[in-house]
Design a protein around this motif. Structure first.
Motif, PDB file in Angstrom:
ATOM      1  N   ALA A 168       0.848  -1.190   0.000  1.00 28.81           N
ATOM      2  CA  ALA A 168       0.000   0.000   0.000  1.00 28.81           C
ATOM      3  C   ALA A 168       0.885   1.243   0.000  1.00 28.81           C
ATOM      4  O   ALA A 168       2.031   1.202   0.454  1.00 28.81           O
ATOM      5  CB  ALA A 168      -0.909  -0.013   1.222  1.00 28.81           C
ATOM      6  N   ALA A 169       0.335   2.327  -0.492  1.00 29.69           N
ATOM      7  CA  ALA A 169       1.096   3.577  -0.559  1.00 29.69           C
ATOM      8  C   ALA A 169       1.640   3.940   0.812  1.00 29.69           C
ATOM      9  O   ALA A 169       0.892   4.053   1.781  1.00 29.69           O
ATOM     10  CB  ALA A 169       0.198   4.685  -1.094  1.00 29.69           C
ATOM     11  N   GLY A 170       2.945   4.096   0.885  1.00 32.64           N
ATOM     12  CA  GLY A 170       3.577   4.491   2.131  1.00 32.64           C
ATOM     13  C   GLY A 170       3.677   3.387   3.176  1.00 32.64           C
ATOM     14  O   GLY A 170       4.118   3.618   4.287  1.00 32.64           O
ATOM     15  N   LYS A 171       3.238   2.172   2.837  1.00 32.70           N
ATOM     16  CA  LYS A 171       3.267   1.073   3.806  1.00 32.70           C
ATOM     17  C   LYS A 171       3.741  -0.199   3.107  1.00 32.70           C
ATOM     18  O   LYS A 171       2.935  -1.001   2.649  1.00 32.70           O
ATOM     19  CB  LYS A 171       1.873   0.877   4.407  1.00 32.70           C
ATOM     20  N   PRO A 172       5.042  -0.377   3.025  1.00 31.87           N
ATOM     21  CA  PRO A 172       5.550  -1.565   2.330  1.00 31.87           C
ATOM     22  C   PRO A 172       5.192  -2.851   3.066  1.00 31.87           C
ATOM     23  O   PRO A 172       4.963  -2.860   4.270  1.00 31.87           O
ATOM     24  CB  PRO A 172       7.060  -1.342   2.303  1.00 31.87           C
ATOM     25  N   MET A 173       5.134  -3.952   2.319  1.00 35.48           N
ATOM     26  CA  MET A 173       4.808  -5.260   2.902  1.00 35.48           C
ATOM     27  C   MET A 173       6.012  -5.834   3.630  1.00 35.48           C
ATOM     28  O   MET A 173       7.147  -5.617   3.223  1.00 35.48           O
ATOM     29  CB  MET A 173       4.419  -6.249   1.793  1.00 35.48           C
ATOM     30  N   ASP A 174       5.728  -6.611   4.675  1.00 39.89           N
ATOM     31  CA  ASP A 174       6.811  -7.364   5.291  1.00 39.89           C
ATOM     32  C   ASP A 174       7.055  -8.609   4.444  1.00 39.89           C
ATOM     33  O   ASP A 174       6.318  -8.892   3.502  1.00 39.89           O
ATOM     34  CB  ASP A 174       6.516  -7.691   6.759  1.00 39.89           C
ATOM     35  N   SER A 175       8.081  -9.374   4.747  1.00 38.56           N
ATOM     36  CA  SER A 175       8.465 -10.503   3.896  1.00 38.56           C
ATOM     37  C   SER A 175       7.380 -11.584   3.842  1.00 38.56           C
ATOM     38  O   SER A 175       7.184 -12.216   2.805  1.00 38.56           O
ATOM     39  CB  SER A 175       9.789 -11.099   4.365  1.00 38.56           C
ATOM     40  N   LYS A 176       6.657 -11.794   4.942  1.00 38.65           N
ATOM     41  CA  LYS A 176       5.595 -12.802   4.955  1.00 38.65           C
ATOM     42  C   LYS A 176       4.443 -12.379   4.040  1.00 38.65           C
ATOM     43  O   LYS A 176       3.943 -13.170   3.243  1.00 38.65           O
ATOM     44  CB  LYS A 176       5.089 -13.012   6.378  1.00 38.65           C
ATOM     45  N   GLN A 177       4.034 -11.108   4.145  1.00 34.91           N
ATOM     46  CA  GLN A 177       2.975 -10.600   3.272  1.00 34.91           C
ATOM     47  C   GLN A 177       3.412 -10.687   1.812  1.00 34.91           C
ATOM     48  O   GLN A 177       2.626 -11.053   0.947  1.00 34.91           O
ATOM     49  CB  GLN A 177       2.640  -9.145   3.624  1.00 34.91           C
ATOM     50  N   GLN A 178       4.674 -10.354   1.546  1.00 39.01           N
ATOM     51  CA  GLN A 178       5.187 -10.398   0.176  1.00 39.01           C
ATOM     52  C   GLN A 178       5.143 -11.808  -0.377  1.00 39.01           C
ATOM     53  O   GLN A 178       4.770 -12.020  -1.526  1.00 39.01           O
ATOM     54  CB  GLN A 178       6.620  -9.855   0.120  1.00 39.01           C
ATOM     55  N   SER A 179       5.482 -12.808   0.451  1.00 41.83           N
ATOM     56  CA  SER A 179       5.465 -14.189  -0.050  1.00 41.83           C
ATOM     57  C   SER A 179       4.043 -14.640  -0.356  1.00 41.83           C
ATOM     58  O   SER A 179       3.810 -15.333  -1.358  1.00 41.83           O
ATOM     59  CB  SER A 179       6.143 -15.144   0.932  1.00 41.83           C
ATOM     60  N   TYR A 180       3.071 -14.246   0.461  1.00 39.59           N
ATOM     61  CA  TYR A 180       1.675 -14.592   0.179  1.00 39.59           C
ATOM     62  C   TYR A 180       1.167 -13.851  -1.054  1.00 39.59           C
ATOM     63  O   TYR A 180       0.440 -14.416  -1.873  1.00 39.59           O
ATOM     64  CB  TYR A 180       0.774 -14.315   1.386  1.00 39.59           C
ATOM     65  N   ALA A 181       1.535 -12.588  -1.201  1.00 44.53           N
ATOM     66  CA  ALA A 181       1.111 -11.821  -2.381  1.00 44.53           C
ATOM     67  C   ALA A 181       1.687 -12.443  -3.645  1.00 44.53           C
ATOM     68  O   ALA A 181       0.996 -12.578  -4.658  1.00 44.53           O
ATOM     69  CB  ALA A 181       1.549 -10.368  -2.243  1.00 44.53           C
ATOM     70  N   THR A 182       2.951 -12.858  -3.597  1.00 48.26           N
ATOM     71  CA  THR A 182       3.588 -13.496  -4.752  1.00 48.26           C
ATOM     72  C   THR A 182       2.883 -14.806  -5.089  1.00 48.26           C
ATOM     73  O   THR A 182       2.601 -15.090  -6.260  1.00 48.26           O
ATOM     74  CB  THR A 182       5.082 -13.751  -4.460  1.00 48.26           C
ATOM     75  N   LYS A 183       2.572 -15.595  -4.062  1.00 49.49           N
ATOM     76  CA  LYS A 183       1.873 -16.866  -4.283  1.00 49.49           C
ATOM     77  C   LYS A 183       0.485 -16.633  -4.890  1.00 49.49           C
ATOM     78  O   LYS A 183       0.081 -17.342  -5.816  1.00 49.49           O
ATOM     79  CB  LYS A 183       1.746 -17.608  -2.955  1.00 49.49           C
ATOM     80  N   LEU A 184      -0.229 -15.629  -4.399  1.00 49.71           N
ATOM     81  CA  LEU A 184      -1.554 -15.310  -4.928  1.00 49.71           C
ATOM     82  C   LEU A 184      -1.459 -14.932  -6.407  1.00 49.71           C
ATOM     83  O   LEU A 184      -2.248 -15.418  -7.230  1.00 49.71           O
ATOM     84  CB  LEU A 184      -2.182 -14.171  -4.118  1.00 49.71           C
TER      85      LEU A 184
END
Length: 129
Positions: A99-115
């Motif tokens: 989100a704007a101004g709120k980068p994802m942590d590594s766990k969120q990034q891995s789930y977003a990539t999987k999705l």
């Protein structure tokens, strides 16, 4: 509209309140009230339909784990589940950039990539809209 807004927590809270206010609607009761539908997952067959679609709405990467962990097993174990639609109520870039101004942590990034990988895989039933 003249319909009241859902309470904090959405439809789950509203359904829970309705069930507590209407105890005879419980499926464990033999004299249940048919005024409110009861859902069973996977759903029972109806009108000769043998497949169904699961629709999930989301807008934030903070909750991806909540629905994605169960999705993996649902695809393999729920007979008739042929389509999963994620209604993504944020810019798609949220899944790649956060989100704007709120980068994802590594766990969120891995789930977003999987999705996103599931969405791009034509053999997987999930699609993002």
């Amino acid at each position: 509209t003249d319909l009241p807004m859902l309470p904090e927590g959405g439809v789950a809270s509203a359904l829970e309140k309705w069930m507590s206010d209407n105890p005879l609607s419980s499926s464990s009761s033999t004299n249940y009230n048919n005024d409110y539908p009861t859902c069973y997952l996977p759903p029972a067959k109806s009108c000769n339909v043998t497949t169904y679609t699961l629709v999930i709405m989301s807008h934030t990467t903070e909750r991806l784990q909540t629905f994605m962990d169960p999705l993996g097993s649902m695809v393999d174990s729920w007979p008739g589940l042929t389509e999963i639609i994620i209604v993504w109520n944020s810019p798609r870039s949220t899944l790649t950039d956060g989100a704007a101004g709120k980068p994802m942590d590594s766990k969120q990034q891995s789930y977003a990539t999987k999705l996103l990988q599931w969405d791009e895989d034509s053999s997987h039933p999930l699609r993002i809209f």
